[in-house]
Design a protein around this motif. Structure first.
Motif, PDB file in Angstrom:
ATOM      1  N   SER A  49       0.858  -1.187   0.000  1.00 59.35           N
ATOM      2  CA  SER A  49       0.000   0.000   0.000  1.00 59.35           C
ATOM      3  C   SER A  49       0.889   1.230   0.000  1.00 59.35           C
ATOM      4  O   SER A  49       1.945   1.252   0.630  1.00 59.35           O
ATOM      5  CB  SER A  49      -0.920  -0.005   1.232  1.00 59.35           C
ATOM      6  OG  SER A  49      -1.796   1.109   1.225  1.00 59.35           O
ATOM      7  N   GLY A  51       0.655   5.864  -0.624  1.00 57.55           N
ATOM      8  CA  GLY A  51      -0.212   7.009  -0.839  1.00 57.55           C
ATOM      9  C   GLY A  51       0.392   8.297  -0.321  1.00 57.55           C
ATOM     10  O   GLY A  51       1.552   8.346   0.113  1.00 57.55           O
ATOM     11  N   ASP A  68      -6.445  12.361   1.530  1.00 57.54           N
ATOM     12  CA  ASP A  68      -5.494  11.330   1.135  1.00 57.54           C
ATOM     13  C   ASP A  68      -5.925  10.628  -0.149  1.00 57.54           C
ATOM     14  O   ASP A  68      -7.116  10.377  -0.365  1.00 57.54           O
ATOM     15  CB  ASP A  68      -5.367  10.267   2.234  1.00 57.54           C
ATOM     16  CG  ASP A  68      -4.653  10.783   3.464  1.00 57.54           C
ATOM     17  OD1 ASP A  68      -3.426  10.637   3.527  1.00 57.54           O
ATOM     18  OD2 ASP A  68      -5.336  11.326   4.360  1.00 57.54           O
ATOM     19  N   ARG A  70      -4.838   7.017  -1.801  1.00 57.87           N
ATOM     20  CA  ARG A  70      -4.089   5.828  -1.402  1.00 57.87           C
ATOM     21  C   ARG A  70      -4.417   4.662  -2.326  1.00 57.87           C
ATOM     22  O   ARG A  70      -5.553   4.474  -2.751  1.00 57.87           O
ATOM     23  CB  ARG A  70      -4.432   5.451   0.049  1.00 57.87           C
ATOM     24  CG  ARG A  70      -3.691   4.237   0.586  1.00 57.87           C
ATOM     25  CD  ARG A  70      -3.931   4.069   2.090  1.00 57.87           C
ATOM     26  NE  ARG A  70      -5.331   4.100   2.441  1.00 57.87           N
ATOM     27  CZ  ARG A  70      -5.896   5.057   3.184  1.00 57.87           C
ATOM     28  NH1 ARG A  70      -5.175   6.050   3.660  1.00 57.87           N
ATOM     29  NH2 ARG A  70      -7.185   5.013   3.450  1.00 57.87           N
TER      30      ARG A  70
END
Length: 219
Positions: A49, A51, A68, A70
């Protein structure tokens, strides 16, 4: 004398206010592991992951606002494809566009603990693949066009969904130097995609849930 000093005082106040506002704005960048939860964990495991986003946090306040973007990727559990003649693997990924708030210790503290909660618009993409012999060409800046054949994962079926969801979690941050702050967060996300899911017990469950655990910097 007082008349002469008055414009100077006003300009100084405006300048300090503008500087404080500029200091309140910042950005984030992070990476980590997205942990699938609930029904989602029946089908996929974690991959990676990453972001980043923008953040508004007044130094003397205990709260902050943030936006955000992501991306999280998951690998399919291959045992679910055993004996299948067409599909032998798969993957899933999500794109999150989340508006959230933070509340906790003051933003100017060297060490800070805080909670996060917000809403977002999410995309979930799921693809089933099969290892097949593929061929093609690509451009190499040194050798020019190169053509060849090999085994690659070919997408045989896929689906993309968009829907609204929400998130909540917690984090810890530590100020280092030159205006940089290190942080670690765990953010739980849940989205009721319209297409729905069913778990391995064939029980209906239309919530996709996962928790990215990330480490990053605030600047």
């Amino acid at each position: 004398m007082r008349k002469a000093l008055f414009p100077l005082v006003v300009l100084t106040a405006l300048g300090s206010g503008e500087a404080a506002a500029q200091k309140a704005w910042g950005g984030t960048f992070y990476g980590g592991v997205p942990v699938p939860l609930g029904t989602t964990a029946d089908y996929v495991g974690p991959s990676f992951s990453w972001g980043g986003g923008v953040r508004y946090a007044k130094p003397d306040a205990p709260w902050a606002l943030r936006f955000d973007i992501r991306n999280s990727r998951f690998n399919a559990h291959t045992e679910q494809f055993v004996g299948h003649a067409i599909v032998d693997d798969g993957f899933a990924r999500t794109w999150d566009f989340a508006l959230s708030g933070e509340i906790g210790m003051r933003n100017d503290k060297p060490f800070r603990i805080y909670g996060v909660a917000g809403v977002g618009y999410y995309n979930r993409y799921v693809a089933l693949t099969d290892a097949q012999l593929v061929s093609g060409c690509y451009w190499d800046p040194w050798w020019g066009y190169i053509c060849g054949s090999g085994v690659g994962d070919v997408v045989v079926a896929d689906k993309s969904d968009w829907d609204f969801g929400f998130n909540f979690g917690a984090g810890m941050s530590y100020k280092v130097q030159h205006g940089v702050t290190l942080f670690i967060e765990a953010i739980y996300n849940t989205v009721n995609f319209a297409s729905g899911d069913s778990n391995q017990g064939n029980n209906s469950s239309n919530a996709t849930t996962w928790m990215p655990i990330v480490f990053g910097i605030k600047f």
